[in-house]
Scaffold this active site. Structure first.
Site, PDB file in Angstrom:
ATOM      1  N   LYS A 118      38.719  21.172  24.095  1.00  0.00           N
ATOM      2  CA  LYS A 118      39.778  20.157  24.212  1.00  0.00           C
ATOM      3  C   LYS A 118      41.012  20.684  24.940  1.00  0.00           C
ATOM      4  O   LYS A 118      41.545  20.043  25.813  1.00  0.00           O
ATOM      5  CB  LYS A 118      40.158  19.664  22.822  1.00  0.00           C
ATOM      6  CG  LYS A 118      39.269  18.519  22.388  1.00  0.00           C
ATOM      7  CD  LYS A 118      39.872  17.731  21.254  1.00  0.00           C
ATOM      8  CE  LYS A 118      38.954  16.587  20.900  1.00  0.00           C
ATOM      9  NZ  LYS A 118      38.222  16.769  19.685  1.00  0.00           N
ATOM     10  N   LYS A 194      19.378   1.060  49.049  1.00  0.00           N
ATOM     11  CA  LYS A 194      18.695   1.449  47.811  1.00  0.00           C
ATOM     12  C   LYS A 194      18.892   0.365  46.752  1.00  0.00           C
ATOM     13  O   LYS A 194      19.886  -0.374  46.781  1.00  0.00           O
ATOM     14  CB  LYS A 194      19.221   2.795  47.300  1.00  0.00           C
ATOM     15  CG  LYS A 194      20.636   2.749  46.811  1.00  0.00           C
ATOM     16  CD  LYS A 194      21.020   3.952  45.951  1.00  0.00           C
ATOM     17  CE  LYS A 194      22.425   3.731  45.407  1.00  0.00           C
ATOM     18  NZ  LYS A 194      22.895   4.586  44.389  1.00  0.00           N
ATOM     19  N   LYS A 197      22.325  -0.784  40.538  1.00  0.00           N
ATOM     20  CA  LYS A 197      22.809  -1.578  39.406  1.00  0.00           C
ATOM     21  C   LYS A 197      23.913  -2.537  39.827  1.00  0.00           C
ATOM     22  O   LYS A 197      24.056  -3.615  39.281  1.00  0.00           O
ATOM     23  CB  LYS A 197      23.427  -0.634  38.359  1.00  0.00           C
ATOM     24  CG  LYS A 197      22.474  -0.110  37.317  1.00  0.00           C
ATOM     25  CD  LYS A 197      23.258   0.749  36.312  1.00  0.00           C
ATOM     26  CE  LYS A 197      22.316   1.647  35.545  1.00  0.00           C
ATOM     27  NZ  LYS A 197      23.005   2.714  34.819  1.00  0.00           N
TER      28      LYS A 197
HETATM   29  N1  LIG Z   1      17.169   3.054  43.993  1.00  0.00           N
HETATM   30  C1  LIG Z   1      16.923   4.236  43.427  1.00  0.00           C
HETATM   31  N2  LIG Z   1      15.797   4.931  43.724  1.00  0.00           N
HETATM   32  C2  LIG Z   1      15.520   6.114  43.152  1.00  0.00           C
HETATM   33  N3  LIG Z   1      16.326   6.704  42.221  1.00  0.00           N
HETATM   34  C3  LIG Z   1      17.452   6.054  41.883  1.00  0.00           C
HETATM   35  C4  LIG Z   1      17.807   4.803  42.458  1.00  0.00           C
HETATM   36  N4  LIG Z   1      18.980   4.400  41.914  1.00  0.00           N
HETATM   37  C5  LIG Z   1      19.340   5.368  41.041  1.00  0.00           C
HETATM   38  N5  LIG Z   1      18.421   6.353  41.009  1.00  0.00           N
HETATM   39  C6  LIG Z   1      18.452   7.585  40.194  1.00  0.00           C
HETATM   40  O1  LIG Z   1      18.604   7.246  38.815  1.00  0.00           O
HETATM   41  C7  LIG Z   1      19.325   8.288  38.151  1.00  0.00           C
HETATM   42  C8  LIG Z   1      20.488   7.702  37.344  1.00  0.00           C
HETATM   43  O2  LIG Z   1      21.355   7.007  38.208  1.00  0.00           O
HETATM   44  P1  LIG Z   1      22.928   6.995  38.001  1.00  0.00           P
HETATM   45  O3  LIG Z   1      23.512   6.193  39.113  1.00  0.00           O
HETATM   46  O4  LIG Z   1      23.267   6.595  36.613  1.00  0.00           O
HETATM   47  O5  LIG Z   1      23.279   8.547  38.226  1.00  0.00           O
HETATM   48  C9  LIG Z   1      24.579   8.973  38.448  1.00  0.00           C
HETATM   49  O6  LIG Z   1      25.548   8.275  38.547  1.00  0.00           O
HETATM   50  C10 LIG Z   1      24.733  10.492  38.402  1.00  0.00           C
HETATM   51  N6  LIG Z   1      25.968  10.864  39.097  1.00  0.00           N
HETATM   52  C11 LIG Z   1      24.677  10.907  36.939  1.00  0.00           C
HETATM   53  C12 LIG Z   1      24.974  12.343  36.661  1.00  0.00           C
HETATM   54  C13 LIG Z   1      26.116  12.822  36.113  1.00  0.00           C
HETATM   55  N7  LIG Z   1      26.016  14.164  35.965  1.00  0.00           N
HETATM   56  C14 LIG Z   1      24.806  14.564  36.433  1.00  0.00           C
HETATM   57  C15 LIG Z   1      24.231  15.821  36.515  1.00  0.00           C
HETATM   58  C16 LIG Z   1      22.968  15.914  37.053  1.00  0.00           C
HETATM   59  C17 LIG Z   1      22.251  14.796  37.498  1.00  0.00           C
HETATM   60  C18 LIG Z   1      22.814  13.517  37.410  1.00  0.00           C
HETATM   61  C19 LIG Z   1      24.100  13.418  36.895  1.00  0.00           C
HETATM   62  C20 LIG Z   1      19.809   9.254  39.248  1.00  0.00           C
HETATM   63  O7  LIG Z   1      18.948  10.384  39.299  1.00  0.00           O
HETATM   64  C21 LIG Z   1      19.674   8.432  40.508  1.00  0.00           C
HETATM   65  O8  LIG Z   1      19.469   9.222  41.669  1.00  0.00           O
END
Ligand SMILES: Nc1ncnc2c1ncn2[C@@H]1O[C@H](COP(=O)(O)OC(=O)[C@@H](N)Cc2c[nH]c3ccccc23)[C@@H](O)[C@H]1O
Length: 328
Positions: A118, A194, A197
């Protein structure tokens, strides 16, 4: 004729199959880490690009962590009550997809990162790519299963690890991304983008919890081209190739066989075949999500236990970093 013969040879080779595979040995040297934002229901891209491989990796490796990255989600304004609910909903979705807390540590990022730290919490930590690097490095992760959109963030993580090692001696493994063949599931409305969401076009994105009617409608409206044959040519026929890739991934069949099986079907009919395969794949997950969501207590306990385990792994790494830097 030639195509039919090639198809037949291919299917025959497939059915002859390999020798029975030996039971998989767990790998104890690697540490797998990945994360997902809790906001919004996971979609086909999240599932095929990440979550499905997370499920497989927890069977293959001893040390596996999956984080629900709530700190990342507050880079845009969030209603606290909705965020709290979204974290539980994402927990239910991941468990329903097959994440098993006995095999991997499933935890809430904010609960594991800040509790012991913290006094050191800074705004710098909350800038997105650096926070992602902290996620990965805090557990000395070696492999990170992600979709293609995260590769750039991973390059920064690699740079930071190398920079730290150069200054303070070999400490962090330089983590590698693990990408699947579904590293970029495309939008159903724009095959050059791509699936996401936050796409304002609701027809572009198929969520795990969509009703069969919604799934059919989205695939029916999927953008393809004016050729009616089903082929896999991602460079020149992005739309139909995305459908083929999705179809192959949800049925577990190779792309070539999926194309063989759809010989003689036009793209309009093929869209319904793919929709049916997706409905079938998501049906058990969808009903498991509904079941899990009624047991809030269980979901909270899973996250608490996961966060405690994650903290235990992070603490010695933090202490060593502080020593190396000169804080201790
Ligand atoms: N259309 C798509 N096609 C293929 N893969 C996709 C598609 N859309 C989303 N993804 C994959 O889903 C995972 C989660 O997405 P997020 O946007 O929440 O993922 C994110 O916003 C990250 N920054 C979360 C994060 C935070 N810390 C980390 C450390 C390591 C790995 C990941 C993270 C991801 O693997 C993303 O590549």
């Amino acid at each position: 004729m030639r195509k039919a013969r090639e198809c037949w040879n291919f299917i025959r080779a497939l059915h002859q199959g390999p020798e029975a595979a030996p039971a998989p040995q767990k790998d104890s040297v690697k540490r797998i880490f990945s994360g997902i934002q809790p906001t919004g229901i996971p979609h086909l891209g999240n599932y095929l690009g990440a979550i499905e491989s997370w499920v497989r990796l927890q069977d293959e490796h001893d040390s596996v962590l999956y984080s629900i990255v709530d700190l990342h989600s507050i880079t845009v304004p969030q209603d606290p009550a909705i965020l709290r609910q979204s974290i539980l909903d994402m927990t239910a979705a991941l468990l329903a997809c097959g994440i098993n807390p006995e095999k991997s540590i499933l935890f809430q990022q904010s609960q594991a990162k800040t509790a012991k730290e913290k006094q050191n919490g800074t705004m710098g930590l909350l800038t997105y790519p650096v926070l992602q690097a902290a996620d990965v490095l805090l557990y000395k992760s070696t492999h990170v299963p992600v979709g293609e959109d995260q590769v750039q963030h991973m390059e920064l993580v690699q740079d930071l690890a190398q920079g730290f090692n150069k200054k303070y001696g070999e400490f962090f493994p330089v983590p590698r991304s693990i990408l699947t063949s579904m590293k970029k599931v495309k939008s159903l409305r724009d095959p050059s983008a791509k699936m996401s969401k936050s796409d304002p076009d609701k027809l572009a994105t198929v969520r795990i919890t969509d009703s069969p009617e919604e799934i059919v409608q989205k695939f029916r409206k999927a953008v393809t081209d004016f050729t009616s044959e089903v082929t896999y040519e991602p460079a020149s026929r992005g739309g139909v190739s995305n459908l083929v890739a999705i179809h192959a991934a949800v049925t577990g069949l190779p792309v070539e066989e999926v194309v063989c099986r759809s010989a003689g079907i036009d793209t309009a009919r093929y869209k319904l075949v793919v929709a049916d395969a997706v409905i079938e794949k998501f049906a058990p997950i969808k009903s498991e999500i509904e079941k899990l969501k009624t047991n809030k207590d269980h979901l909270e306990k899973v996250l608490q236990a996961g966060s405690a385990k994650a903290k235990e792994l992070a603490y010695p790494v933090c202490q060593e970093v502080k020593k190396l830097v000169g804080f201790l």
